[in-house]
Design a protein around this motif. Sequence first.
Motif, PDB file in Angstrom:
ATOM      1  N   UNK A  38       0.846  -1.195   0.000  1.00 28.73           N
ATOM      2  CA  UNK A  38       0.000   0.000   0.000  1.00 28.73           C
ATOM      3  C   UNK A  38       0.882   1.247   0.000  1.00 28.73           C
ATOM      4  N   UNK A  39       0.520   2.213  -0.811  1.00 28.56           N
ATOM      5  CA  UNK A  39       1.245   3.482  -0.898  1.00 28.56           C
ATOM      6  C   UNK A  39       0.332   4.582  -0.364  1.00 28.56           C
ATOM      7  N   UNK A  40       0.845   5.380   0.582  1.00 29.62           N
ATOM      8  CA  UNK A  40       0.025   6.405   1.225  1.00 29.62           C
ATOM      9  C   UNK A  40       0.777   7.733   1.240  1.00 29.62           C
ATOM     10  N   UNK A  41       0.081   8.800   0.922  1.00 33.77           N
ATOM     11  CA  UNK A  41       0.627  10.150   1.048  1.00 33.77           C
ATOM     12  C   UNK A  41      -0.146  10.878   2.137  1.00 33.77           C
ATOM     13  N   UNK A  42       0.548  11.228   3.225  1.00 37.81           N
ATOM     14  CA  UNK A  42      -0.068  11.952   4.340  1.00 37.81           C
ATOM     15  C   UNK A  42       0.325  13.426   4.228  1.00 37.81           C
ATOM     16  N   UNK A  43      -0.610  14.224   3.762  1.00 37.55           N
ATOM     17  CA  UNK A  43      -0.334  15.613   3.406  1.00 37.55           C
ATOM     18  C   UNK A  43      -0.974  16.581   4.401  1.00 37.55           C
ATOM     19  N   UNK A  44      -0.543  17.852   4.392  1.00 37.67           N
ATOM     20  CA  UNK A  44      -1.211  18.869   5.213  1.00 37.67           C
ATOM     21  C   UNK A  44      -2.679  19.004   4.817  1.00 37.67           C
ATOM     22  N   UNK A  45      -3.495  19.464   5.751  1.00 38.30           N
ATOM     23  CA  UNK A  45      -4.935  19.547   5.513  1.00 38.30           C
ATOM     24  C   UNK A  45      -5.280  20.351   4.263  1.00 38.30           C
ATOM     25  N   UNK A  68      -9.383  14.822  15.171  1.00 39.22           N
ATOM     26  CA  UNK A  68      -9.921  15.051  16.511  1.00 39.22           C
ATOM     27  C   UNK A  68     -10.855  13.913  16.906  1.00 39.22           C
ATOM     28  N   UNK A  69     -11.133  13.804  18.215  1.00 38.02           N
ATOM     29  CA  UNK A  69     -11.970  12.711  18.684  1.00 38.02           C
ATOM     30  C   UNK A  69     -13.459  13.013  18.621  1.00 38.02           C
ATOM     31  N   UNK A  70     -13.823  14.282  18.384  1.00 41.57           N
ATOM     32  CA  UNK A  70     -15.228  14.627  18.224  1.00 41.57           C
ATOM     33  C   UNK A  70     -15.563  14.810  16.743  1.00 41.57           C
ATOM     34  N   UNK A  77      -8.900  24.965  15.117  1.00 38.48           N
ATOM     35  CA  UNK A  77      -7.634  24.447  14.622  1.00 38.48           C
ATOM     36  C   UNK A  77      -7.588  22.946  14.461  1.00 38.48           C
ATOM     37  N   UNK A  78      -8.651  22.244  14.867  1.00 35.78           N
ATOM     38  CA  UNK A  78      -8.688  20.784  14.747  1.00 35.78           C
ATOM     39  C   UNK A  78      -9.455  20.363  13.493  1.00 35.78           C
ATOM     40  N   UNK A  79      -9.418  19.058  13.202  1.00 33.40           N
ATOM     41  CA  UNK A  79     -10.103  18.511  12.030  1.00 33.40           C
ATOM     42  C   UNK A  79     -10.857  17.256  12.473  1.00 33.40           C
ATOM     43  N   UNK A  80     -12.062  17.078  11.958  1.00 36.03           N
ATOM     44  CA  UNK A  80     -12.900  15.954  12.369  1.00 36.03           C
ATOM     45  C   UNK A  80     -12.867  14.841  11.325  1.00 36.03           C
ATOM     46  N   UNK A  81     -13.099  13.620  11.786  1.00 30.58           N
ATOM     47  CA  UNK A  81     -13.062  12.469  10.894  1.00 30.58           C
ATOM     48  C   UNK A  81     -14.037  12.584   9.722  1.00 30.58           C
ATOM     49  N   UNK A 113      -8.410   9.653  19.757  1.00 29.33           N
ATOM     50  CA  UNK A 113      -8.306   9.914  18.319  1.00 29.33           C
ATOM     51  C   UNK A 113      -8.353   8.601  17.520  1.00 29.33           C
ATOM     52  N   UNK A 114      -7.685   7.573  18.037  1.00 32.73           N
ATOM     53  CA  UNK A 114      -7.720   6.270  17.370  1.00 32.73           C
ATOM     54  C   UNK A 114      -9.149   5.751  17.251  1.00 32.73           C
ATOM     55  N   UNK A 115      -9.875   5.815  18.344  1.00 40.02           N
ATOM     56  CA  UNK A 115     -11.246   5.316  18.350  1.00 40.02           C
ATOM     57  C   UNK A 115     -12.134   6.126  17.403  1.00 40.02           C
ATOM     58  N   UNK A 116     -11.932   7.436  17.377  1.00 36.36           N
ATOM     59  CA  UNK A 116     -12.727   8.281  16.488  1.00 36.36           C
ATOM     60  C   UNK A 116     -12.429   7.965  15.028  1.00 36.36           C
ATOM     61  N   UNK A 117     -11.168   7.800  14.700  1.00 33.17           N
ATOM     62  CA  UNK A 117     -10.791   7.477  13.317  1.00 33.17           C
ATOM     63  C   UNK A 117     -11.437   6.171  12.881  1.00 33.17           C
ATOM     64  N   UNK A 118     -11.311   5.153  13.713  1.00 35.54           N
ATOM     65  CA  UNK A 118     -11.862   3.849  13.341  1.00 35.54           C
ATOM     66  C   UNK A 118     -13.383   3.863  13.249  1.00 35.54           C
ATOM     67  N   UNK A 119     -14.029   4.674  14.065  1.00 32.84           N
ATOM     68  CA  UNK A 119     -15.496   4.716  14.036  1.00 32.84           C
ATOM     69  C   UNK A 119     -16.014   5.247  12.709  1.00 32.84           C
ATOM     70  N   UNK A 120     -15.160   5.926  11.952  1.00 32.44           N
ATOM     71  CA  UNK A 120     -15.544   6.447  10.636  1.00 32.44           C
ATOM     72  C   UNK A 120     -14.847   5.716   9.499  1.00 32.44           C
ATOM     73  N   UNK A 121     -14.261   4.567   9.796  1.00 28.16           N
ATOM     74  CA  UNK A 121     -13.673   3.748   8.750  1.00 28.16           C
ATOM     75  C   UNK A 121     -12.278   4.144   8.322  1.00 28.16           C
ATOM     76  N   UNK A 122     -11.682   5.113   9.008  1.00 31.66           N
ATOM     77  CA  UNK A 122     -10.308   5.494   8.704  1.00 31.66           C
ATOM     78  C   UNK A 122      -9.348   4.482   9.337  1.00 31.66           C
TER      79      UNK A 122
END
Length: 241
Positions: A38-45, A68-70, A77-81, A113-122
């Motif tokens: 798998x190839x992934x590019x993690x870029x600024x928002x 963010x977890x919410x 300044x945060x970003x949501x899943x 944050x881990x739990x929030x990401x996974x709850x949205x399939x990330x």
Amino acid sequence: MRKIVIAGNWKMYKTQAEALEFLQGFMSSLEETPEEREIVLCAPFTDLGIISKSLHGSRVQLGAQNVHWEDAGAYTGEIAAPMLVEIGVRYVIIGHSERRQYFGETDETVNKRLLAAQSHGLTPILCVGESKQQRDAGETESLIVGQLEKDLIGVDQHNLVIAYEPIWAIGTGDTCETKEANRVIGLIRSQLTNPDVPIQYGGSVKPENIDEIMVQSDIDGVLVGGASLQPASFARIVNYK
């Protein structure tokens, strides 16, 4: 079979124009590689939207650098899943040492944050690792085991990538000896309930050392910082044999 994940972390680099210029050179340099790589590019928002459009239909996946977890709220300044999912993000780095060191990230907030990401399939890329002071004090093993115990509470290990990043090797030009990195990653694997979790190495990964890193038995990929900023450099890493 464990999946191989090669991820580039651009950190706070590249405007949208620079991101598009990178993609032109990088995509044309990709060779045929195994499907499980798998190839992934993690870029600024600010780059995610335009990169998502450019990568549409390609084999390269899009990643973010935090979440963010919410799902919404007064968190300037945060970003949501849901915001990330909407623009095609598949992976997200969580708990990077720079977030822990400079922005007060704790094992508790990492877990949320881990739990929030996974709850949205990330798929989260959880970063763990020790500082030079901690390594010199013989605390590497206890520190990492402690991080895993706290970070992974309630986390689905079937949708997870872990990156071992010795903090003393990030951006310093010093690379942890490959056999030592493999040993620590083996320790990490021994703490997991799912032995097939891909575990990356991160810390001054370069075209010159990628082949040596990837022949190690427990290393399932790399999290690349500075060397992911140049198309030819990152392509050589992705195309390792």
